[in-house]
Design a protein around this motif. Structure first.
Motif, PDB file in Angstrom:
ATOM      1  N   VAL A 179       0.808  -1.219   0.000  1.00  0.00           N
ATOM      2  CA  VAL A 179       0.000   0.000   0.000  1.00  0.00           C
ATOM      3  C   VAL A 179       0.842   1.270   0.000  1.00  0.00           C
ATOM      4  O   VAL A 179       0.300   2.383  -0.047  1.00  0.00           O
ATOM      5  CB  VAL A 179      -0.964   0.001   1.213  1.00  0.00           C
ATOM      6  CG1 VAL A 179      -1.944  -1.152   1.108  1.00  0.00           C
ATOM      7  CG2 VAL A 179      -0.187  -0.077   2.533  1.00  0.00           C
ATOM      8  N   GLY A 180       2.168   1.130   0.062  1.00  0.00           N
ATOM      9  CA  GLY A 180       3.047   2.281  -0.023  1.00  0.00           C
ATOM     10  C   GLY A 180       2.947   3.233   1.158  1.00  0.00           C
ATOM     11  O   GLY A 180       3.015   4.455   0.979  1.00  0.00           O
ATOM     12  N   LEU A 181       2.812   2.687   2.349  1.00  0.00           N
ATOM     13  CA  LEU A 181       2.682   3.513   3.552  1.00  0.00           C
ATOM     14  C   LEU A 181       3.758   3.149   4.568  1.00  0.00           C
ATOM     15  O   LEU A 181       4.253   2.022   4.584  1.00  0.00           O
ATOM     16  CB  LEU A 181       1.295   3.328   4.191  1.00  0.00           C
ATOM     17  CG  LEU A 181       0.098   3.861   3.403  1.00  0.00           C
ATOM     18  CD1 LEU A 181      -1.197   3.390   4.045  1.00  0.00           C
ATOM     19  CD2 LEU A 181       0.140   5.377   3.308  1.00  0.00           C
ATOM     20  N   ARG A 182       4.110   4.115   5.402  1.00  0.00           N
ATOM     21  CA  ARG A 182       5.005   3.847   6.519  1.00  0.00           C
ATOM     22  C   ARG A 182       4.193   3.404   7.724  1.00  0.00           C
ATOM     23  O   ARG A 182       2.996   3.704   7.846  1.00  0.00           O
ATOM     24  CB  ARG A 182       5.813   5.102   6.881  1.00  0.00           C
ATOM     25  CG  ARG A 182       6.694   5.613   5.746  1.00  0.00           C
ATOM     26  CD  ARG A 182       7.672   6.676   6.268  1.00  0.00           C
ATOM     27  NE  ARG A 182       6.973   7.716   7.021  1.00  0.00           N
ATOM     28  CZ  ARG A 182       6.398   8.782   6.476  1.00  0.00           C
ATOM     29  NH1 ARG A 182       6.401   8.941   5.157  1.00  0.00           N
ATOM     30  NH2 ARG A 182       5.813   9.684   7.240  1.00  0.00           N
ATOM     31  N   ARG A 183       4.855   2.681   8.625  1.00  0.00           N
ATOM     32  CA  ARG A 183       4.177   2.188   9.824  1.00  0.00           C
ATOM     33  C   ARG A 183       3.569   3.340  10.624  1.00  0.00           C
ATOM     34  O   ARG A 183       2.465   3.226  11.155  1.00  0.00           O
ATOM     35  CB  ARG A 183       5.173   1.402  10.682  1.00  0.00           C
ATOM     36  CG  ARG A 183       4.518   0.591  11.813  1.00  0.00           C
ATOM     37  CD  ARG A 183       5.574  -0.170  12.584  1.00  0.00           C
ATOM     38  NE  ARG A 183       6.343  -1.043  11.714  1.00  0.00           N
ATOM     39  CZ  ARG A 183       5.968  -2.263  11.360  1.00  0.00           C
ATOM     40  NH1 ARG A 183       4.811  -2.737  11.782  1.00  0.00           N
ATOM     41  NH2 ARG A 183       6.733  -3.001  10.578  1.00  0.00           N
ATOM     42  N   GLU A 184       4.281   4.471  10.693  1.00  0.00           N
ATOM     43  CA  GLU A 184       3.784   5.610  11.463  1.00  0.00           C
ATOM     44  C   GLU A 184       2.496   6.170  10.875  1.00  0.00           C
ATOM     45  O   GLU A 184       1.607   6.620  11.617  1.00  0.00           O
ATOM     46  CB  GLU A 184       4.847   6.705  11.522  1.00  0.00           C
ATOM     47  CG  GLU A 184       6.113   6.336  12.281  1.00  0.00           C
ATOM     48  CD  GLU A 184       7.011   5.373  11.517  1.00  0.00           C
ATOM     49  OE1 GLU A 184       6.823   5.240  10.274  1.00  0.00           O
ATOM     50  OE2 GLU A 184       7.897   4.749  12.151  1.00  0.00           O
ATOM     51  N   GLU A 185       2.363   6.118   9.559  1.00  0.00           N
ATOM     52  CA  GLU A 185       1.160   6.627   8.911  1.00  0.00           C
ATOM     53  C   GLU A 185      -0.056   5.763   9.249  1.00  0.00           C
ATOM     54  O   GLU A 185      -1.156   6.288   9.488  1.00  0.00           O
ATOM     55  CB  GLU A 185       1.356   6.685   7.405  1.00  0.00           C
ATOM     56  CG  GLU A 185       2.405   7.691   6.950  1.00  0.00           C
ATOM     57  CD  GLU A 185       2.627   7.643   5.460  1.00  0.00           C
ATOM     58  OE1 GLU A 185       2.178   8.574   4.776  1.00  0.00           O
ATOM     59  OE2 GLU A 185       3.263   6.682   4.984  1.00  0.00           O
ATOM     60  N   VAL A 186       0.136   4.455   9.278  1.00  0.00           N
ATOM     61  CA  VAL A 186      -0.978   3.566   9.586  1.00  0.00           C
ATOM     62  C   VAL A 186      -1.339   3.658  11.065  1.00  0.00           C
ATOM     63  O   VAL A 186      -2.513   3.605  11.435  1.00  0.00           O
ATOM     64  CB  VAL A 186      -0.640   2.116   9.196  1.00  0.00           C
ATOM     65  CG1 VAL A 186      -1.804   1.178   9.505  1.00  0.00           C
ATOM     66  CG2 VAL A 186      -0.277   2.030   7.728  1.00  0.00           C
ATOM     67  N   ARG A 187      -0.339   3.800  11.916  1.00  0.00           N
ATOM     68  CA  ARG A 187      -0.622   3.966  13.342  1.00  0.00           C
ATOM     69  C   ARG A 187      -1.440   5.229  13.592  1.00  0.00           C
ATOM     70  O   ARG A 187      -2.321   5.252  14.453  1.00  0.00           O
ATOM     71  CB  ARG A 187       0.685   4.037  14.127  1.00  0.00           C
ATOM     72  CG  ARG A 187       1.411   2.702  14.258  1.00  0.00           C
ATOM     73  CD  ARG A 187       2.758   2.900  14.927  1.00  0.00           C
ATOM     74  NE  ARG A 187       3.461   1.634  15.118  1.00  0.00           N
ATOM     75  CZ  ARG A 187       4.735   1.554  15.513  1.00  0.00           C
ATOM     76  NH1 ARG A 187       5.432   2.662  15.752  1.00  0.00           N
ATOM     77  NH2 ARG A 187       5.304   0.373  15.670  1.00  0.00           N
ATOM     78  N   ALA A 188      -1.143   6.282  12.836  1.00  0.00           N
ATOM     79  CA  ALA A 188      -1.861   7.546  13.020  1.00  0.00           C
ATOM     80  C   ALA A 188      -3.278   7.463  12.483  1.00  0.00           C
ATOM     81  O   ALA A 188      -4.195   8.107  13.024  1.00  0.00           O
ATOM     82  CB  ALA A 188      -1.100   8.678  12.333  1.00  0.00           C
ATOM     83  N   LEU A 191      -7.305   3.788   8.782  1.00  0.00           N
ATOM     84  CA  LEU A 191      -8.028   3.738   7.516  1.00  0.00           C
ATOM     85  C   LEU A 191      -7.155   4.105   6.323  1.00  0.00           C
ATOM     86  O   LEU A 191      -7.597   4.010   5.181  1.00  0.00           O
ATOM     87  CB  LEU A 191      -9.221   4.694   7.572  1.00  0.00           C
ATOM     88  CG  LEU A 191     -10.356   4.282   8.521  1.00  0.00           C
ATOM     89  CD1 LEU A 191     -11.246   5.471   8.810  1.00  0.00           C
ATOM     90  CD2 LEU A 191     -11.150   3.127   7.943  1.00  0.00           C
ATOM     91  N   SER A 192      -5.921   4.528   6.567  1.00  0.00           N
ATOM     92  CA  SER A 192      -5.080   5.029   5.483  1.00  0.00           C
ATOM     93  C   SER A 192      -4.804   4.020   4.376  1.00  0.00           C
ATOM     94  O   SER A 192      -4.624   4.436   3.219  1.00  0.00           O
ATOM     95  CB  SER A 192      -3.762   5.571   6.051  1.00  0.00           C
ATOM     96  OG  SER A 192      -3.075   4.564   6.783  1.00  0.00           O
ATOM     97  N   PRO A 193      -4.767   2.677   4.616  1.00  0.00           N
ATOM     98  CA  PRO A 193      -4.575   1.758   3.481  1.00  0.00           C
ATOM     99  C   PRO A 193      -5.786   1.685   2.555  1.00  0.00           C
ATOM    100  O   PRO A 193      -5.669   1.189   1.426  1.00  0.00           O
ATOM    101  CB  PRO A 193      -4.326   0.403   4.158  1.00  0.00           C
ATOM    102  CG  PRO A 193      -3.881   0.733   5.546  1.00  0.00           C
ATOM    103  CD  PRO A 193      -4.633   1.971   5.903  1.00  0.00           C
TER     104      PRO A 193
END
Length: 358
Positions: A179-188, A191-193
């Motif tokens: 999904v091209g995301l960093r772990r910090e982005e998903v933790r924040a 729903l980001s994926p």
């Protein structure tokens, strides 16, 4: 009042334990043993625990050569030989495999020390062996499990993930790369994926489904790292440890192909607000090959599964060979034993997925 010092002449209290007593208690578990070798007299001594660890009778004469003979041939060169110990005073720490006389294999850590005379000559040596078979087996199982998951992700875009609670936020590196995301982005933002146009739907729907505490499946559209998006099915299964509330959730994430998406479309039109497929029918779909796969994940023998489930060895064998069908009275006991050990059976696209909770 005259104070008298305590009288130590009566000897140790009954509760006192000597170092020998401690060693005897530790060795009673059959996981460790010690040896000593006096180079001057040539006398060698093994503890009772070492005999048990090696699977030898205590009537057998203690001998370093005999100990070396039990080491797996591929590991034998790792240990110091007699000349290296007696003449050079070399004795290190190693992890080797032992093949006992009954054919069973154990992995042990060997640690030793050489004692020297004032002139610097080796005069004696002592060593201890510690059975670490279970630890090494767990390490190997973990390595193989990680390898299997990486292969599934790479070859089929299938991801297996376990977390203490929902929604999921601690995905593995393979999914994050998808999904091209960093772990910090998903933790924040969990729903980001998911593509933006579906986030409000799953923001309300997933917590409601999770609160029921039963297996369920959802089919969100995920953003892709290389651009675009694709539908995926997330099957989420709660794992319990004898308590009403789940102790963790295991998710199996698989790509939803065009054929599967077309098949699902009518049900979505009938129930556009839900889009949820209950995980049912898995009990009757489990076959003998799935039982063998589950047993392999646990590194259990047929005897282990028979003992844990309380059924006979022959019954377990018949279930795995499918000479007893889904209506077998013993089958629920076998499935319950596997689930207690952390095995999860999930029905995905009509096929049973077998996983082990982390």
């Amino acid at each position: 009042m005259t104070m008298h010092p305590p009288d130590h002449r009566a000897g140790p209290r009954p509760a006192d334990l000597s170092s020998h007593d401690f060693m005897r208690l530790i060795e009673a578990f059959g996981l460790t043993g010690a040896w000593r070798w006096d180079f001057v007299s040539g006398r060698q001594v093994w503890s009772s625990g070492l005999y048990r660890l090696l699977g030898l009778p205590e009537s057998e004469t203690a001998s370093y050569e005999r100990l070396l003979s039990l080491v797996h041939p591929a590991d034998r060169d790792v240990l110091e030989d007699v000349v290296q110990i007696v003449q050079a005073g070399l004795l290190g720490s190693h992890t080797v495999r032992l093949i006992r006389p009954d054919g069973t294999a154990r992995t042990v850590v060997s640690r030793g020390e050489v004692f020297f005379s004032p002139e610097g000559h080796p005069v004696a040596a002592t060593g201890v062996l510690l059975d670490v078979t279970d630890r090494e087996r767990l390490v190997e199982m973990h390595r193989l499990e990680q390898q299997r998951r990486a292969s599934l992700a790479r070859e089929a875009q299938v991801f297996i993930h376990t977390e203490p609670r929902l929604p999921l936020t601690e995905y593995g590196p393979d999914f994050l790369a998808l999904v091209g995301l960093r772990r910090e982005e998903v933790r924040a933002d969990w729903l980001s994926p998911i593509v933006p146009e579906e986030r409000s739907r799953w923001r309300d729907e997933l917590p409601r489904l999770a609160a029921v505490g039963q297996p369920f499946s959802i089919a969100p559209t995920l953003r892709l790292a290389e651009g675009g998006s694709a539908p995926f099915r997330m099957t989420l299964v709660p794992l319990r440890d004898g308590t009403p509330d789940p102790v963790c959730w295991t998710a199996v994430i698989t790509p939803l192909g065009a054929e599967a998406a077309a098949r699902d479309r009518p049900s979505r039109e009938a129930e556009p607000a839900i889009g949820v497929e209950p995980a049912i029918g898995v009990e009757r779909a489990i076959e003998g090959c799935h039982l063998r796969a589950a047993r392999g994940l646990l590194d259990w023998t047929l005897n282990d599964l028979a003992r844990e489930s309380g059924v006979s060895l022959s019954t377990v064998r018949r279930l795995e060979e499918e000479s007893e069908g889904p209506s077998s009275r013993s089958r629920p006991h076998v499935l319950a034993a596997l689930r207690r050990a952390g095995i999860v059976f999930t029905l995905i696209e009509g096929a049973v997925a077998v996983a082990r909770a982390e």
